[in-house]
Design an enzyme around this catalytic site. Structure first.
Site: not given
Length: 743
Positions: A520, A530, A567-568, A596, A675
């Site tokens: 993604h 990520d 995706e997130e 990923d 994140h």
């Protein structure tokens, strides 16, 4: 609607650079990036980017001058370099016994070369019956002539006659070869025959370049690119240009219109409001991860798919927010109805969405999830920028969509949310959305809330329940705790376009059968680990496969490459893609390979037991960058095996909906600023993978595995290992069920 709705509204026309400018060290904003000669679907994307006057959340897209760029720190690898020139490429391939392709019709060239070689060989053969054939002078002396009156004498062109005879002889011999099935030009063409497997493996390993991966990642982290924002669309065009430049077929954007939410500036608040002497308001936002001139690029703090609302209630602390944690509070006599639950990430309930769900089931009116230093901060080690761990003001964003109920677009469960699709669920009826508002916090802010609980409820004695926030006396809180306000007003859009980027290399023997490789593209902020590490790795693999394409190589089975969007949010892009072609994938999707969070450490981790033998075999060819050993030797020492996949990335729809055998792999490591906007290029270059050597190693593994899956006549699946893992899963499920039977 408020003019400062959020920084995620559309901006004026985005200055999108050309592909060459995008990957150069000094891009220029004066040129157009997504021109029709470079990127497909240009008209649609240009219309999208110029529509409206502001990007959601007031996001000021960086001009190309303001976009971060220190590519000059890395070696240049542009298309004009000697390594990438066609002449050098042909020489390198020929040195590995790979037949070169001097013409687009490479198969015809190879065929003609073989005929020429065969002709020369035949001309040198002394046939045993040649001595009885009449000589040229003998035949010429006995050739009849025209009457003298015509004054013409025939002079046969014996060179031409000889050539015609040779051609007839060669064609006859070749025809005999085909009739006898002595060999077949159709078998193994393009991969196993003309391109020896070992030479292919050596080629892809030697041509993966760490500096290219580093350059890819630096550009990917130059702006935030949340799904559905202008930064996300910009990155889609940049990735699409890479696909086109590599020579992939059918490159384009796949659009779905899906539910997404975005934060409002001024619409989020966490505050102590009663008693007055404790009045206080949280900062909420992170500090600047990059210099101040890039402030406009930094994503606001919020939970994806969270519920809008403005609630107040007494504060309680519920450890990791599991059902058991809330049940323990009830057993201690604490009334949870109408409370604001403060819980921490990770622990006994790893799914943030289930923390919010557990709080709602316990009767809470809202849920705050904070990052505790005992789990990912200074208690573990030095925090960023001095170390790899989450800093004091770092916040873990993330989705709280209930993916256990609905995966993909929460308003189109079970079918693809294509543009124009009329069938839609309402937000109120969707089981994939939460019933109470939530928000993430840094421990910098959570510290004040925890300190306010002193003397309320029960004092916590269990060290496992206490977190690592300093200067806190740990109490549970109760119905008489200080009152907290939790406000989460946001923008919610039922049909927001997102874009997957797709491309493929068509197989020559089983073109309908596919090996799908995906990662993604969307990130909660800059997304170095990520998902930038995975995207950077995949783009380098695609570049190397593009060089093979230019040399005339083709796989036996089709290889599809996909850069997923959304995706997130809830694995949206990949799930909608699978739902749109579910029958084809169930019939012809042979394997899905997922990357990923590709690299955050040095320990190779993989999940997907049916691939265990195939992966183990190729690890003998790959050396660990930090040890003088092959990865197979390291796995042997640790007795590593592949476990079953979980439910944390884009393989979910392929495995659970389409039944496609799936693999996820990465180089794992300790916690990082997950994140957070501190998951940026500097973090990766200094702490995650200095020199990008583990990125290079993972790219080698991925490329080798793609070759095996696409070229081996029999798929290298190990069903014995698969049966072992299924048996283990069934036994664990039985133990789980028995343990919960009534006593």
């Amino acid at each position: 609607m408020d003019e400062k709705l959020s920084r995620y509204e559309h901006q004026d026309t985005l200055p999108i650079p050309t592909y060459e400018e995008a990957i150069s060290s000094r891009p220029s904003s004066s040129s157009s990036f997504l021109g029709p000669s470079e990127v497909s679907h240009d008209a649609e994307r240009q219309g999208l980017l110029t529509h409206g006057s502001a990007r959601s959340n007031g996001y000021e897209p960086p001009s190309v001058e303001s976009a971060r760029s220190s590519l000059d720190l890395l070696s240049s690898s542009n298309a004009s370099s000697a390594r990438n020139s066609a002449e050098n490429l042909r020489r390198e391939i020929s040195q590995m016994d790979i037949v070169e392709a001097d013409h687009p019709n490479s198969r015809a060239n190879r065929f003609s070369k073989r005929i020429t070689s065969l002709t020369h060989s035949l001309s040198s053969i002394n046939l045993p019956f040649r001595q009885w054939l009449p000589s040229r002078d003998y035949i010429r002396a006995r050739t009849p002539t025209w009457p003298q009156a015509l004054q013409i004498r025939i002079k046969p062109n014996w060179i031409l006659v000889g050539r015609i005879f040779a051609i007839v002889l060669v064609v006859s011999i070749i025809w005999l070869f085909f009739v006898s099935d002595l060999f077949s030009f159709g078998r193994g063409r393009g991969s196993n025959g003309v391109f020896p497997p070992n030479a292919l493996r050596t080629y892809v390993q030697e041509h993966i370049k760490a500096e290219n991966i580093g350059q890819n990642l630096e550009y990917l982290t130059s702006m935030d690119h949340v799904a559905g924002t202008q930064g996300g669309t910009w990155m889609a065009g940049w990735v699409e240009a890479h696909f086109n430049n590599a020579g992939l077929e059918n490159v384009g954007l796949e659009r779905f219109d899906v539910y997404l939410n975005f934060p409002k500036e001024g619409g989020r608040k966490v505050a102590l409001i009663d008693p007055p002497e404790l009045a206080w308001e949280a900062e909420i936002e992170e500090g600047l991860a990059y210099p101040k001139e890039f402030e406009a690029n930094q994503t606001l703090v919020f939970h994806g798919h969270s519920k809008s609302g403005n609630v107040t209630g007494p504060l309680i602390y519920a450890n990791y927010g599991s059902r058991e944690d809330f049940h323990k509070l009830v057993e201690d006599g604490i009334d949870l109805k109408g409370t604001i639950a403060l819980v921490r990430y990770y622990g006994t309930q790893g799914d943030r969405a289930m923390k919010v769900k557990a709080a709602a089931l316990a009767g809470a009116a809202g849920c705050i999830i904070y990052s505790d230093p005992a789990d990912d901060g200074f208690v573990k080690g030095p925090e960023y920028p001095k170390g790899r761990y989450m800093p004091k003001d770092g916040v873990q964003r993330g989705s709280v969509a209930l993916s256990n109920w609905i995966v993909g677009d929460v308003l189109s469960p079970g079918y693809a949310s294509l543009p124009g699709e009329k069938k839609r669920d309402s937000r109120e009826d969707s089981p994939g959305l939460q019933s109470i508002p939530s928000i993430p916090l840094a421990w910098r802010d959570a510290q004040k809330l925890l300190q306010a609980l002193k003397g309320h409820g029960k004092k916590i004695k269990d060290a496992k329940v206490k977190g690592g926030v300093p200067n806190v006396e740990w109490w549970t809180g109760d119905s008489k705790s200080p009152i907290v306000q939790l406000m989460n007003e946001q923008v919610e859009i039922d049909r927001k376009p997102i874009y997957n980027v797709l491309g493929k290399i068509t197989g020559i023997e089983q073109p309908e059968k596919s090996i799908i490789v995906g990662n993604h593209r969307d990130a909660w902020c800059f997304g170095a680990a990520d998902p930038g590490s995975g995207t950077a790795v995949m783009l380098e693999v695609i570049r190397v496969f593009g060089e093979l394409i230019k040399a005339g190589w083709k796989p036996l089975r089709t290889i599809e490459f996909a850069s997923w969007d959304g995706e997130e949010a809830n694995f949206i892009g990949s799930t909608e893609h699978v739902e749109a072609r579910i029958d084809d994938l169930r019939r012809d999707g042979f394997a899905y390979l997922n990357v990923d969070v590709a690299v955050i450490g040095s320990e190779l981790k993989a999940e997907g037991p049916v691939f265990e033998s195939a992966l183990y075999d190729l690890l003998g060819r790959v050396t660990d960058p930090g040890q003088n050993k092959t990865l197979r030797e390291i796995w042997d020492k640790k007795k590593t095996t592949l476990n079953g996949l979980g439910s944390g990335s884009d393989y979910v729809a392929f495995q659970d909906l389409a039944g496609t055998s799936s693999l996820d792999m990465s180089f794992d490591g300790p916690k990082f600023p997950y994140h957070s906007c501190y998951d940026n290029f500097e973090w990766m270059a200094k702490h995650g993978d200095p020199g990008f050597q583990y990125h290079k190693t993972l790219a080698q593994i991925l490329a080798l595995l793609i070759l095996d899956m696409a070229n081996k006549p029999l798929l290298p699946f190990d069903l014995n290992v698969y049966a072992r893992e299924v048996k283990k899963y069934v036994l664990n499920l039985e133990k789980y069920a028995v343990a919960r039977l009534p006593k």
